[in-house]
Design a protein around this motif. Sequence first.
Motif, PDB file in Angstrom:
ATOM      1  N   ASN A   1       1.053  -1.332  -0.024  1.00 52.99           N
ATOM      2  CA  ASN A   1      -0.032   0.166   0.067  1.00 52.99           C
ATOM      3  C   ASN A   1       1.143   1.211   0.052  1.00 52.99           C
ATOM      4  O   ASN A   1       0.926   2.038   1.203  1.00 52.99           O
ATOM      5  CB  ASN A   1      -0.837   0.085   1.424  1.00 52.99           C
ATOM      6  CG  ASN A   1      -1.975  -1.039   1.268  1.00 52.99           C
ATOM      7  OD1 ASN A   1      -2.401  -1.535   0.226  1.00 52.99           O
ATOM      8  ND2 ASN A   1      -2.315  -1.734   2.527  1.00 52.99           N
ATOM      9  N   ALA A   2       1.741   1.429  -1.178  1.00 51.64           N
ATOM     10  CA  ALA A   2       2.551   2.577  -1.256  1.00 51.64           C
ATOM     11  C   ALA A   2       1.695   3.689  -1.192  1.00 51.64           C
ATOM     12  O   ALA A   2       1.194   4.240  -2.416  1.00 51.64           O
ATOM     13  CB  ALA A   2       3.462   2.409  -2.431  1.00 51.64           C
ATOM     14  N   ARG A   3       1.871   4.450  -0.104  1.00 56.52           N
ATOM     15  CA  ARG A   3       1.262   5.921  -0.224  1.00 56.52           C
ATOM     16  C   ARG A   3       2.593   7.048  -0.807  1.00 56.52           C
ATOM     17  O   ARG A   3       3.509   6.488  -0.906  1.00 56.52           O
ATOM     18  CB  ARG A   3       1.170   6.416   1.214  1.00 56.52           C
ATOM     19  CG  ARG A   3       0.087   5.718   2.037  1.00 56.52           C
ATOM     20  CD  ARG A   3      -0.450   6.209   3.195  1.00 56.52           C
ATOM     21  NE  ARG A   3       0.610   6.864   3.830  1.00 56.52           N
ATOM     22  CZ  ARG A   3       0.554   7.283   5.165  1.00 56.52           C
ATOM     23  NH1 ARG A   3      -0.523   7.454   5.651  1.00 56.52           N
ATOM     24  NH2 ARG A   3       1.762   8.072   5.736  1.00 56.52           N
ATOM     25  N   PRO A   4       1.932   7.902  -1.559  1.00 55.86           N
ATOM     26  CA  PRO A   4       2.896   8.476  -2.383  1.00 55.86           C
ATOM     27  C   PRO A   4       3.571   9.266  -1.114  1.00 55.86           C
ATOM     28  O   PRO A   4       3.128   9.744  -0.009  1.00 55.86           O
ATOM     29  CB  PRO A   4       2.193   9.859  -3.055  1.00 55.86           C
ATOM     30  CG  PRO A   4       0.792   9.308  -2.445  1.00 55.86           C
ATOM     31  CD  PRO A   4       0.479   8.085  -1.730  1.00 55.86           C
ATOM     32  N   ILE A   5       5.027   9.586  -1.257  1.00 55.21           N
ATOM     33  CA  ILE A   5       6.028  10.212  -0.322  1.00 55.21           C
ATOM     34  C   ILE A   5       6.535  11.149  -1.306  1.00 55.21           C
ATOM     35  O   ILE A   5       6.565  11.281  -2.441  1.00 55.21           O
ATOM     36  CB  ILE A   5       6.952   9.410  -0.059  1.00 55.21           C
ATOM     37  CG1 ILE A   5       7.612   8.540  -0.864  1.00 55.21           C
ATOM     38  CG2 ILE A   5       6.298   8.223   1.207  1.00 55.21           C
ATOM     39  CD1 ILE A   5       9.059   7.850  -0.380  1.00 55.21           C
ATOM     40  N   HIS A   6       7.093  12.309  -0.391  1.00 55.25           N
ATOM     41  CA  HIS A   6       7.796  13.345  -1.007  1.00 55.25           C
ATOM     42  C   HIS A   6       9.326  13.366  -0.582  1.00 55.25           C
ATOM     43  O   HIS A   6       9.479  13.328   0.655  1.00 55.25           O
ATOM     44  CB  HIS A   6       7.089  14.724  -0.468  1.00 55.25           C
ATOM     45  CG  HIS A   6       7.848  15.866  -1.166  1.00 55.25           C
ATOM     46  ND1 HIS A   6       7.675  16.210  -2.445  1.00 55.25           N
ATOM     47  CD2 HIS A   6       8.523  16.825  -0.759  1.00 55.25           C
ATOM     48  CE1 HIS A   6       8.205  17.402  -2.844  1.00 55.25           C
ATOM     49  NE2 HIS A   6       8.708  17.662  -1.608  1.00 55.25           N
ATOM     50  N   VAL A   7      10.190  13.337  -1.555  1.00 58.97           N
ATOM     51  CA  VAL A   7      11.505  13.454  -1.288  1.00 58.97           C
ATOM     52  C   VAL A   7      12.211  14.613  -1.997  1.00 58.97           C
ATOM     53  O   VAL A   7      12.009  15.060  -3.066  1.00 58.97           O
ATOM     54  CB  VAL A   7      12.316  12.170  -1.667  1.00 58.97           C
ATOM     55  CG1 VAL A   7      13.864  12.200  -1.601  1.00 58.97           C
ATOM     56  CG2 VAL A   7      11.771  10.853  -1.278  1.00 58.97           C
TER      57      VAL A   7
END
Length: 169
Positions: free
Chosen positions: A38-44
Amino acid sequence: MSGRYIFTKKDLEPLRPFIEHPISRQLLEGVVPIKKVNARPIHVERAEVELPIEVQSREAPDGVPLSEVLKAVQEKVPGVKGLAVRQGQVSITFEEEPSRADRTKIERLLSNRKGLEELKRPPQTLMPEGPAALERLLKNSDTPDAEWLRAFRAYAVQNLIGTKRGEKK
């Protein structure tokens, strides 16, 4: 290494009676995947500052542990999920895109040499007395790598090096 075989309908035809059997269908419907992603969007993003301190590593065992820097950043900005340092540049992983105020807090924290130096663990210069204390230090997972190596060297000198084959201490 031979190529990968690609199955055709002809290859799978002998399995059709099994697959079409009602019990097999019930079995296949009840299968649960082992791992669900369940890959939630992440911010890098990369921080605008370069770290003024050395991060603890094999090359710099007396540096500041990155885990301690992460804890300090998370105290200021809870949305931070991870830090990575490559050649002094810091990449930060967020749950979602941070606000300008959060970026400012992080940059202020990461550029404060004195504050980051305080995150260092105090070095243990004294070796534990006795073999039991030395073994406890070696088995403790919280022992920093540099201290563990010093302790193992002392353990090896006391217990391993210098004994001849078949000779017990």
